[in-house]
Write a protein that holds these residues in place. Structure first.
Motif, PDB file in Angstrom:
ATOM      1  N   THR A   1     -13.287 -43.425  -7.729  1.00  0.00           N
ATOM      2  CA  THR A   1     -14.602 -42.847  -8.002  1.00  0.00           C
ATOM      3  C   THR A   1     -15.615 -43.783  -7.355  1.00  0.00           C
ATOM      4  N   TYR A   2     -16.754 -43.255  -6.960  1.00  0.00           N
ATOM      5  CA  TYR A   2     -17.788 -44.152  -6.458  1.00  0.00           C
ATOM      6  C   TYR A   2     -19.174 -43.539  -6.565  1.00  0.00           C
ATOM      7  N   THR A   3     -20.141 -44.411  -6.607  1.00  0.00           N
ATOM      8  CA  THR A   3     -21.539 -44.011  -6.520  1.00  0.00           C
ATOM      9  C   THR A   3     -22.126 -44.751  -5.334  1.00  0.00           C
ATOM     10  N   LEU A   4     -22.708 -43.989  -4.425  1.00  0.00           N
ATOM     11  CA  LEU A   4     -23.376 -44.588  -3.268  1.00  0.00           C
ATOM     12  C   LEU A   4     -24.876 -44.574  -3.526  1.00  0.00           C
ATOM     13  N   ARG A   5     -25.468 -45.759  -3.445  1.00  0.00           N
ATOM     14  CA  ARG A   5     -26.917 -45.884  -3.615  1.00  0.00           C
ATOM     15  C   ARG A   5     -27.535 -46.467  -2.362  1.00  0.00           C
ATOM     16  N   GLU A   6     -28.817 -46.211  -2.215  1.00  0.00           N
ATOM     17  CA  GLU A   6     -29.557 -46.819  -1.122  1.00  0.00           C
ATOM     18  C   GLU A   6     -29.905 -48.253  -1.513  1.00  0.00           C
ATOM     19  N   ASN A   7     -29.732 -49.175  -0.575  1.00  0.00           N
ATOM     20  CA  ASN A   7     -30.135 -50.585  -0.708  1.00  0.00           C
ATOM     21  C   ASN A   7     -29.337 -51.436  -1.674  1.00  0.00           C
ATOM     22  N   ASN A   8     -29.412 -51.167  -2.987  1.00  0.00           N
ATOM     23  CA  ASN A   8     -28.741 -52.049  -3.948  1.00  0.00           C
ATOM     24  C   ASN A   8     -28.350 -51.273  -5.202  1.00  0.00           C
ATOM     25  N   ASP A   9     -27.873 -52.005  -6.214  1.00  0.00           N
ATOM     26  CA  ASP A   9     -27.328 -51.338  -7.405  1.00  0.00           C
ATOM     27  C   ASP A   9     -28.398 -50.625  -8.236  1.00  0.00           C
ATOM     28  N   LYS A  10     -29.671 -50.800  -7.853  1.00  0.00           N
ATOM     29  CA  LYS A  10     -30.743 -50.093  -8.553  1.00  0.00           C
ATOM     30  C   LYS A  10     -31.325 -48.969  -7.693  1.00  0.00           C
ATOM     31  N   GLY A  11     -30.785 -48.830  -6.487  1.00  0.00           N
ATOM     32  CA  GLY A  11     -31.341 -47.868  -5.534  1.00  0.00           C
ATOM     33  C   GLY A  11     -31.085 -46.418  -5.913  1.00  0.00           C
ATOM     34  N   GLU A  12     -31.719 -45.556  -5.169  1.00  0.00           N
ATOM     35  CA  GLU A  12     -31.586 -44.118  -5.388  1.00  0.00           C
ATOM     36  C   GLU A  12     -30.145 -43.681  -5.115  1.00  0.00           C
ATOM     37  N   ILE A  13     -29.602 -42.837  -5.992  1.00  0.00           N
ATOM     38  CA  ILE A  13     -28.226 -42.353  -5.815  1.00  0.00           C
ATOM     39  C   ILE A  13     -28.188 -41.312  -4.704  1.00  0.00           C
ATOM     40  N   VAL A  14     -27.324 -41.565  -3.723  1.00  0.00           N
ATOM     41  CA  VAL A  14     -27.193 -40.673  -2.576  1.00  0.00           C
ATOM     42  C   VAL A  14     -26.004 -39.735  -2.778  1.00  0.00           C
ATOM     43  N   GLU A  15     -24.941 -40.283  -3.374  1.00  0.00           N
ATOM     44  CA  GLU A  15     -23.711 -39.529  -3.531  1.00  0.00           C
ATOM     45  C   GLU A  15     -22.966 -40.092  -4.725  1.00  0.00           C
ATOM     46  N   SER A  16     -22.380 -39.206  -5.514  1.00  0.00           N
ATOM     47  CA  SER A  16     -21.649 -39.666  -6.677  1.00  0.00           C
ATOM     48  C   SER A  16     -20.364 -38.869  -6.812  1.00  0.00           C
ATOM     49  N   VAL A  17     -19.254 -39.580  -6.897  1.00  0.00           N
ATOM     50  CA  VAL A  17     -17.939 -38.948  -6.994  1.00  0.00           C
ATOM     51  C   VAL A  17     -17.315 -39.424  -8.291  1.00  0.00           C
ATOM     52  N   ASN A  18     -17.079 -38.502  -9.240  1.00  0.00           N
ATOM     53  CA  ASN A  18     -16.574 -38.926 -10.548  1.00  0.00           C
ATOM     54  C   ASN A  18     -15.081 -38.633 -10.704  1.00  0.00           C
ATOM     55  N   ALA A  19     -14.546 -39.004 -11.841  1.00  0.00           N
ATOM     56  CA  ALA A  19     -13.091 -38.940 -12.070  1.00  0.00           C
ATOM     57  C   ALA A  19     -12.551 -37.508 -12.093  1.00  0.00           C
ATOM     58  N   ASP A  20     -13.412 -36.526 -12.320  1.00  0.00           N
ATOM     59  CA  ASP A  20     -12.948 -35.129 -12.315  1.00  0.00           C
ATOM     60  C   ASP A  20     -12.544 -34.674 -10.917  1.00  0.00           C
ATOM     61  N   ASN A  21     -13.187 -35.261  -9.936  1.00  0.00           N
ATOM     62  CA  ASN A  21     -12.926 -34.871  -8.552  1.00  0.00           C
ATOM     63  C   ASN A  21     -13.006 -36.108  -7.663  1.00  0.00           C
ATOM     64  N   PRO A  22     -12.089 -37.065  -7.887  1.00  0.00           N
ATOM     65  CA  PRO A  22     -12.198 -38.361  -7.200  1.00  0.00           C
ATOM     66  C   PRO A  22     -11.943 -38.240  -5.698  1.00  0.00           C
ATOM     67  N   ALA A  23     -12.333 -39.262  -4.969  1.00  0.00           N
ATOM     68  CA  ALA A  23     -12.077 -39.311  -3.539  1.00  0.00           C
ATOM     69  C   ALA A  23     -10.693 -39.907  -3.305  1.00  0.00           C
ATOM     70  N   VAL A  24      -9.986 -39.408  -2.280  1.00  0.00           N
ATOM     71  CA  VAL A  24      -8.652 -39.913  -1.954  1.00  0.00           C
ATOM     72  C   VAL A  24      -8.652 -40.326  -0.485  1.00  0.00           C
ATOM     73  N   PHE A  25      -8.367 -41.596  -0.232  1.00  0.00           N
ATOM     74  CA  PHE A  25      -8.434 -42.102   1.137  1.00  0.00           C
ATOM     75  C   PHE A  25      -7.121 -42.758   1.557  1.00  0.00           C
ATOM     76  N   LEU A  26      -6.794 -42.586   2.822  1.00  0.00           N
ATOM     77  CA  LEU A  26      -5.717 -43.354   3.440  1.00  0.00           C
ATOM     78  C   LEU A  26      -6.348 -44.599   4.044  1.00  0.00           C
ATOM     79  N   ILE A  27      -5.905 -45.758   3.575  1.00  0.00           N
ATOM     80  CA  ILE A  27      -6.468 -47.025   4.058  1.00  0.00           C
ATOM     81  C   ILE A  27      -5.741 -47.465   5.328  1.00  0.00           C
ATOM     82  N   GLY A  28      -6.505 -47.980   6.277  1.00  0.00           N
ATOM     83  CA  GLY A  28      -5.913 -48.542   7.489  1.00  0.00           C
ATOM     84  C   GLY A  28      -5.740 -47.550   8.624  1.00  0.00           C
ATOM     85  N   ALA A  29      -6.289 -46.350   8.463  1.00  0.00           N
ATOM     86  CA  ALA A  29      -6.131 -45.330   9.504  1.00  0.00           C
ATOM     87  C   ALA A  29      -7.415 -45.145  10.316  1.00  0.00           C
TER      88      ALA A  29
END
Ligand code: ZN
Length: 174
Positions: A18-46
């Motif tokens: 799961t992740y939350t992408l914010r602008e600038n820092n941990d207090k920044g505006e939320i740009v994208e939020s992916v929660n546990a209901d629909n998590p992101a799945v990535f292949l690392i190293g590709a």
């Protein structure tokens, strides 16, 4: 005694997070939020992800939280003036008429450059003869902050490594 380690993220692992992408820092505006209901799945190293994003996830285990910042340079690069382009209104004609629904301020449209590469641009101005489009990444020129949690880590299958993408849940089905 058997040593039982949790699997760690690294090259050729598939990580669910799961992740939350914010602008600038941990207090920044939320740009994208992916929660546990629909998590992101990535292949690392590709080579699918920002290098520094992968780097910061390196060695994490299921249940680990993460929080890190990337500079714009480590993220989507600087805003480039040459990525703002005037496109003749003709290019948006369908059977001789400009498609007004398509030509709207703020619309993101898929376009092809001279080499035939597909690029997404945002309409930032509509003139009488030209439409000005911005092909910069929406997060270009911005510092990024990611925080989230590792939901799962597993080994990638040989097929996934060969294809360079995830199969099954959260990935490709074929
Ligand atoms: Zn595949």
């Amino acid at each position: 005694m058997t040593k039982c380690d949790l699997m760690k993220t690294g090259k050729d692992t598939v990580v669910t997070l799961t992740y939350t992408l914010r602008e600038n820092n941990d207090k920044g505006e939320i740009v994208e939020s992916v929660n546990a209901d629909n998590p992101a799945v990535f292949l690392i190293g590709a080579g699918n992800l920002l290098e520094k994003f992968e780097g910061n996830l390196q060695g994490l285990e299921k249940g680990d939280a993460f929080s890190f910042a990337l500079t714009s340079e480590e993220g989507y690069g600087e805003v480039m003036e040459e990525a703002v382009v005037d496109v003749p209104l003709r290019a948006f004609e369908v059977e001789g008429e400009v498609d007004q629904e398509m030509v709207q301020l703020g619309n993101y449209l898929p376009m092809r450059d001279q080499e035939g590469n597909l690029m997404h641009g945002k309409i930032i101005e509509v003139g009488p003869e030209f439409v000005t489009m911005d092909f910069n990444h929406p997060m270009a020129g911005k510092n990024l902050h990611f925080s989230g949690e590792i939901v799962d880590v597993r080994d990638a299958s040989q097929e996934e490594i060969d294809h360079g993408h995830v199969h099954g849940a959260g990935g490709h089905h074929h």
